[in-house]
Design a protein around this motif. Structure first.
Motif, PDB file in Angstrom:
ATOM      1  N   ASP A 115      -2.220  -8.904 -10.881  1.00  0.00           N
ATOM      2  CA  ASP A 115      -3.607  -8.524 -10.567  1.00  0.00           C
ATOM      3  C   ASP A 115      -3.722  -7.112 -10.004  1.00  0.00           C
ATOM      4  OD1 ASP A 115      -4.652 -10.966 -11.405  1.00  0.00           O
ATOM      5  OD2 ASP A 115      -4.279 -11.898  -9.460  1.00  0.00           O
ATOM      6  N   LEU A 116      -2.785  -6.255 -10.368  1.00  0.00           N
ATOM      7  CA  LEU A 116      -2.868  -4.837  -9.987  1.00  0.00           C
ATOM      8  C   LEU A 116      -3.382  -4.039 -11.188  1.00  0.00           C
ATOM      9  CD1 LEU A 116       0.527  -4.506  -8.051  1.00  0.00           C
ATOM     10  CD2 LEU A 116      -1.753  -4.833  -7.084  1.00  0.00           C
ATOM     11  N   LEU A 117      -4.563  -4.395 -11.643  1.00  0.00           N
ATOM     12  CA  LEU A 117      -5.121  -3.805 -12.862  1.00  0.00           C
ATOM     13  C   LEU A 117      -5.372  -2.317 -12.700  1.00  0.00           C
ATOM     14  CD1 LEU A 117      -7.677  -6.611 -13.837  1.00  0.00           C
ATOM     15  CD2 LEU A 117      -5.452  -6.163 -14.852  1.00  0.00           C
ATOM     16  N   VAL A 118      -5.903  -1.917 -11.554  1.00  0.00           N
ATOM     17  CA  VAL A 118      -6.191  -0.500 -11.331  1.00  0.00           C
ATOM     18  C   VAL A 118      -4.908   0.319 -11.345  1.00  0.00           C
ATOM     19  CG1 VAL A 118      -7.152   1.183  -9.717  1.00  0.00           C
ATOM     20  CG2 VAL A 118      -8.288  -1.020 -10.034  1.00  0.00           C
ATOM     21  N   LEU A 119      -3.876  -0.193 -10.696  1.00  0.00           N
ATOM     22  CA  LEU A 119      -2.588   0.505 -10.670  1.00  0.00           C
ATOM     23  C   LEU A 119      -2.022   0.649 -12.081  1.00  0.00           C
ATOM     24  CD1 LEU A 119      -0.210   1.737  -9.132  1.00  0.00           C
ATOM     25  CD2 LEU A 119       0.701  -0.572  -8.818  1.00  0.00           C
ATOM     26  N   ALA A 120      -2.096  -0.423 -12.863  1.00  0.00           N
ATOM     27  CA  ALA A 120      -1.598  -0.365 -14.236  1.00  0.00           C
ATOM     28  C   ALA A 120      -2.387   0.646 -15.068  1.00  0.00           C
ATOM     29  CB  ALA A 120      -1.668  -1.747 -14.879  1.00  0.00           C
ATOM     30  N   ALA A 121      -3.716   0.635 -14.909  1.00  0.00           N
ATOM     31  CA  ALA A 121      -4.560   1.564 -15.669  1.00  0.00           C
ATOM     32  C   ALA A 121      -4.258   3.012 -15.297  1.00  0.00           C
ATOM     33  CB  ALA A 121      -6.028   1.248 -15.420  1.00  0.00           C
ATOM     34  N   LEU A 122      -4.094   3.271 -13.998  1.00  0.00           N
ATOM     35  CA  LEU A 122      -3.781   4.632 -13.560  1.00  0.00           C
ATOM     36  C   LEU A 122      -2.396   5.054 -14.040  1.00  0.00           C
ATOM     37  CD1 LEU A 122      -5.176   4.568  -9.893  1.00  0.00           C
ATOM     38  CD2 LEU A 122      -6.114   5.815 -11.849  1.00  0.00           C
ATOM     39  N   GLY A 123      -1.471   4.104 -14.063  1.00  0.00           N
ATOM     40  CA  GLY A 123      -0.133   4.415 -14.561  1.00  0.00           C
ATOM     41  C   GLY A 123      -0.152   4.790 -16.029  1.00  0.00           C
ATOM     42  N   LEU A 141       8.025  -2.667  -8.351  1.00  0.00           N
ATOM     43  CA  LEU A 141       8.274  -3.132  -6.993  1.00  0.00           C
ATOM     44  C   LEU A 141       6.975  -3.506  -6.293  1.00  0.00           C
ATOM     45  CD1 LEU A 141      10.125  -3.624  -4.581  1.00  0.00           C
ATOM     46  CD2 LEU A 141       9.993  -1.182  -4.054  1.00  0.00           C
ATOM     47  N   ALA A 142       5.907  -2.754  -6.555  1.00  0.00           N
ATOM     48  CA  ALA A 142       4.621  -3.014  -5.905  1.00  0.00           C
ATOM     49  C   ALA A 142       4.072  -4.396  -6.234  1.00  0.00           C
ATOM     50  CB  ALA A 142       3.598  -1.947  -6.298  1.00  0.00           C
ATOM     51  N   CYS A 143       4.502  -4.960  -7.345  1.00  0.00           N
ATOM     52  CA  CYS A 143       4.036  -6.300  -7.725  1.00  0.00           C
ATOM     53  C   CYS A 143       4.521  -7.351  -6.724  1.00  0.00           C
ATOM     54  CB  CYS A 143       4.529  -6.661  -9.121  1.00  0.00           C
ATOM     55  SG  CYS A 143       3.945  -5.554 -10.425  1.00  0.00           S
ATOM     56  N   GLN A 171       0.829  -1.207   0.000  1.00  0.00           N
ATOM     57  CA  GLN A 171       0.000   0.000   0.000  1.00  0.00           C
ATOM     58  C   GLN A 171       0.867   1.261   0.000  1.00  0.00           C
ATOM     59  OE1 GLN A 171      -3.145  -0.350   3.130  1.00  0.00           O
ATOM     60  NE2 GLN A 171      -2.243  -2.361   3.476  1.00  0.00           N
ATOM     61  N   ILE A 172       1.958   1.228   0.761  1.00  0.00           N
ATOM     62  CA  ILE A 172       2.862   2.377   0.811  1.00  0.00           C
ATOM     63  C   ILE A 172       3.515   2.603  -0.549  1.00  0.00           C
ATOM     64  CG2 ILE A 172       4.917   3.315   1.930  1.00  0.00           C
ATOM     65  CD1 ILE A 172       4.292   1.500   4.332  1.00  0.00           C
ATOM     66  N   VAL A 173       3.970   1.519  -1.167  1.00  0.00           N
ATOM     67  CA  VAL A 173       4.658   1.625  -2.456  1.00  0.00           C
ATOM     68  C   VAL A 173       3.698   2.083  -3.549  1.00  0.00           C
ATOM     69  CG1 VAL A 173       5.906   0.330  -4.222  1.00  0.00           C
ATOM     70  CG2 VAL A 173       6.385  -0.087  -1.808  1.00  0.00           C
ATOM     71  N   VAL A 174       2.469   1.578  -3.532  1.00  0.00           N
ATOM     72  CA  VAL A 174       1.477   1.985  -4.540  1.00  0.00           C
ATOM     73  C   VAL A 174       1.191   3.475  -4.422  1.00  0.00           C
ATOM     74  CG1 VAL A 174      -0.952   1.788  -5.202  1.00  0.00           C
ATOM     75  CG2 VAL A 174       0.412  -0.280  -4.829  1.00  0.00           C
ATOM     76  N   PHE A 175       1.017   3.954  -3.191  1.00  0.00           N
ATOM     77  CA  PHE A 175       0.769   5.389  -3.002  1.00  0.00           C
ATOM     78  C   PHE A 175       1.953   6.214  -3.501  1.00  0.00           C
ATOM     79  CE2 PHE A 175       1.725   9.120  -0.383  1.00  0.00           C
ATOM     80  CZ  PHE A 175       0.613   9.914  -0.685  1.00  0.00           C
ATOM     81  N   ALA A 176       3.175   5.808  -3.110  1.00  0.00           N
ATOM     82  CA  ALA A 176       4.368   6.552  -3.533  1.00  0.00           C
ATOM     83  C   ALA A 176       4.510   6.531  -5.052  1.00  0.00           C
ATOM     84  CB  ALA A 176       5.611   5.958  -2.875  1.00  0.00           C
ATOM     85  N   ALA A 177       4.169   5.404  -5.685  1.00  0.00           N
ATOM     86  CA  ALA A 177       4.275   5.289  -7.137  1.00  0.00           C
ATOM     87  C   ALA A 177       3.327   6.259  -7.840  1.00  0.00           C
ATOM     88  CB  ALA A 177       3.986   3.852  -7.573  1.00  0.00           C
ATOM     89  N   LEU A 178       2.058   6.216  -7.470  1.00  0.00           N
ATOM     90  CA  LEU A 178       1.079   7.085  -8.127  1.00  0.00           C
ATOM     91  C   LEU A 178       1.341   8.555  -7.825  1.00  0.00           C
ATOM     92  CD1 LEU A 178      -2.220   5.033  -7.624  1.00  0.00           C
ATOM     93  CD2 LEU A 178      -0.902   5.343  -9.725  1.00  0.00           C
ATOM     94  N   ALA A 179       1.672   8.854  -6.569  1.00  0.00           N
ATOM     95  CA  ALA A 179       1.948  10.244  -6.201  1.00  0.00           C
ATOM     96  C   ALA A 179       3.168  10.769  -6.947  1.00  0.00           C
ATOM     97  CB  ALA A 179       2.150  10.363  -4.693  1.00  0.00           C
ATOM     98  N   SER A 180       4.199   9.943  -7.102  1.00  0.00           N
ATOM     99  CA  SER A 180       5.415  10.371  -7.799  1.00  0.00           C
ATOM    100  C   SER A 180       5.136  10.609  -9.279  1.00  0.00           C
ATOM    101  CB  SER A 180       6.518   9.323  -7.637  1.00  0.00           C
ATOM    102  OG  SER A 180       6.867   9.162  -6.283  1.00  0.00           O
ATOM    103  N   ILE A 181       4.349   9.739  -9.886  1.00  0.00           N
ATOM    104  CA  ILE A 181       4.007   9.913 -11.302  1.00  0.00           C
ATOM    105  C   ILE A 181       3.254  11.222 -11.508  1.00  0.00           C
ATOM    106  CG2 ILE A 181       2.630   9.005 -13.210  1.00  0.00           C
ATOM    107  CD1 ILE A 181       3.212   6.192 -12.115  1.00  0.00           C
TER     108      ILE A 181
END
Length: 503
Positions: free
Chosen positions: A408-416, A318-320, A276-286
């Motif tokens: 199975d991180l489809l939402v993360l991939a779509a947002l990326g 990394l989030a994977c 959860q921490i890595v996903v937040f940092a990934a999206l926020a950084s992008i």
């Protein structure tokens, strides 16, 4: 019982760099700044030798107990080797482009290559750390060298400011990391990464969770991930441009590799806790990296936000928390390093008629008509950074998103994918300024041009190094890079697999 013969053999590249640094320090003390060029060449040779010493571990995908030194303190596996190859190559590039820049400003001193050498040594220790103590020693060795490099231009107020900001915020991040390490040790009962993993198989206690959060926060500063990114634009702008190129490449690789090793090797059994921490940092950084770059007028600040943006995409891998995700992360890093180095080398080659650095976006106006070769190389780099096909940068984003879908991180991939469109705006803006705007008066003179016979000689001598690095970097991130996808993917797969083989 420690097998010292095997351990010393495994750390041979680090021993080489340490001994070389100490010897060159004595040479610099006796020879003074007149020996700066010779010391730079010797430092590059030492880094190149270390590069070739590391290659067999990567090519063979070596891992397991045979690659562990000093009872688990050090891991000379394929994952560490893959990161070291990028670190040493980027460090050599930083040594190649620095002399002309520093000699033009009268700041070329023999200490510069030695600081780069010791910083590379610290990074090599970081990526091979099998224990929190080793991790911290490598991190501090790299950081202390970096603080001095950021403030290397003594007479430049911006450089002094960059060094001070980096030091103060770096000390804060170091304290946060140490606090997290102490909490982790208190609740795990060991500083060994493998031991921490074993102790947390049954779940994380509240105290251990706090330790995990603080450790990741300290490491997030080193990779300039949001919300610990605030130092990056100021330091990148104020530091000497060769140093900025170094900061944006080698330390970034080391910090990302270290973060991956800690997350997967130490806390891999509790991936859901840190994902959860890595996903937040990934999206926020992008998002922050893309939006922050749009309004920048200084090219180095723009590239600083670009590096924040790219870190976000790397963190998706990394989030994977899988071998394929880690492999995708390594592939992205391998593409990111030549993209970044080529971009900063192009900035180094931008000079006005007086030989002063041209760092504003408007200074690129009409560059295609004044210096078409430079403009076309920079265009390829910008398109690759944006991930626009058929440039090789597209492949980096593709493998990361593919790994996210497989995990199975489809939402993360779509947002990326959606947010990557934002970043394309400012990269394309650079291309538009170069090819469609009217030339800026007095800008983009001959590479390294300057006043004075000595400065001109320096420019001619080092222009070849700049062009060589720019052409190599451009070719690597151009469509020609796709010829290496199979080879690069296999190396990354073997390196990632070694990280998941925890003794």
């Amino acid at each position: 019982m420690i097998d010292y013969e095997t351990s010393l053999r495994l750390i041979a590249p680090e021993i080489l760099l340490a001994v070389s640094g100490l010897v060159l320090l004595l040479v610099a003390a006796w020879g003074g700044d007149r020996a700066a060029r010779a010391v730079s060449i010797a430092a590059a040779v030492a880094l190149g030798t270390a590069f070739f010493l590391v290659m067999p571990s990567v090519d063979g995908g070596l891992s397991g107990p045979d690659r562990i030194a000093f009872a688990g303190l050090f891991r000379a596996d394929a994952f560490a080797g893959f990161a070291k190859l990028m670190i040493f190559a980027a460090s050599i590039a930083a040594l190649m482009v620095a002399p002309s820049f520093l000699e033009r400003t009268g700041s070329m001193r023999a200490e510069y290559p030695i600081l780069v050498l010791f910083s590379a040594l610290g990074m090599a220790i970081m990526v091979s750390a099998g224990d929190l103590m080793t991790l911290y020693i490598g991190l501090e060795l790299q950081s202390l060298s970096a603080y001095v490099l950021a403030a290397f231009l003594r007479t430049d107020g911006r450089s002094a400011e960059a060094g001070l900001k980096y030091f103060v915020l770096g000390a804060l991040a170091s304290g946060i990391l140490l606090f997290g390490m102490s909490l982790t040790y208190g609740f795990a009962g060991t500083t060994s990464l493998a031991g921490i993993r074993v102790s947390m198989v049954d779940g994380l206690s509240t105290g251990a969770m706090f330790g995990l959060v603080f450790v990741l926060a300290g490491l997030a500063f080193k990779i300039s991930a949001v919300p610990f990114h605030m130092w990056t634009p100021d330091v990148y702008e104020g530091a000497p441009t060769p140093v900025t190129a170094f900061f944006a490449s080698a330390p970034k690789v080391a910090a990302v590799a270290l973060t991956a090793r800690v997350a997967i090797e130490a806390f891999g059994s509790q991936a859901d806790a840190w994902r959860q921490i890595v996903v937040f940092a990934a999206l926020a950084s992008i998002i922050v990296g893309a939006l922050g770059a749009i309004g920048q007028t200084n090219i180095k600040r723009l590239l600083a936000y670009s590096s924040i943006n790219n870190v976000g995409f790397i963190l998706i891998g990394l989030a994977c928390a899988t071998a394929s995700g880690t492999s995708a992360m390594l592939v992205y890093l391998a593409i990111y390093v030549p993209m970044t180095l080529a971009g900063f080398v192009a900035v180094l080659m931008l000079r006005d008629a007086n030989g002063d650095p041209a760092e504003r976006v408007t200074d690129l106006s009409g560059l295609s008509r004044i210096r078409p070769a430079l403009a076309w190389c920079l265009m390829i780099v910008m398109f690759s950074l944006a991930g626009i096909p058929p440039m090789f940068g597209f492949w980096g984003k593709f493998v990361v998103f593919r790994a996210a879908v497989e995990a199975d991180l489809l939402v993360l991939a779509a947002l990326g994918v959606a947010t990557s469109v934002i970043g394309a705006f400012y990269y394309i803006k650079i291309v538009k300024v170069m090819f469609f705007d009217e030339p800026a008066p007095g800008t983009a003179a001959v590479t390294g041009a300057g006043t004075g016979t000595n400065t001109g000689a320096i420019a001619m001598r080092d222009g070849r190094a700049h062009w060589a690095l720019l052409v190599i970097g451009t070719l690597l991130v151009s469509p020609f890079g796709f010829l290496a996808t199979g080879w690069l993917g296999n190396l990354a797969d073997r390196a990632a697999a070694s990280l998941f083989l925890v003794a």
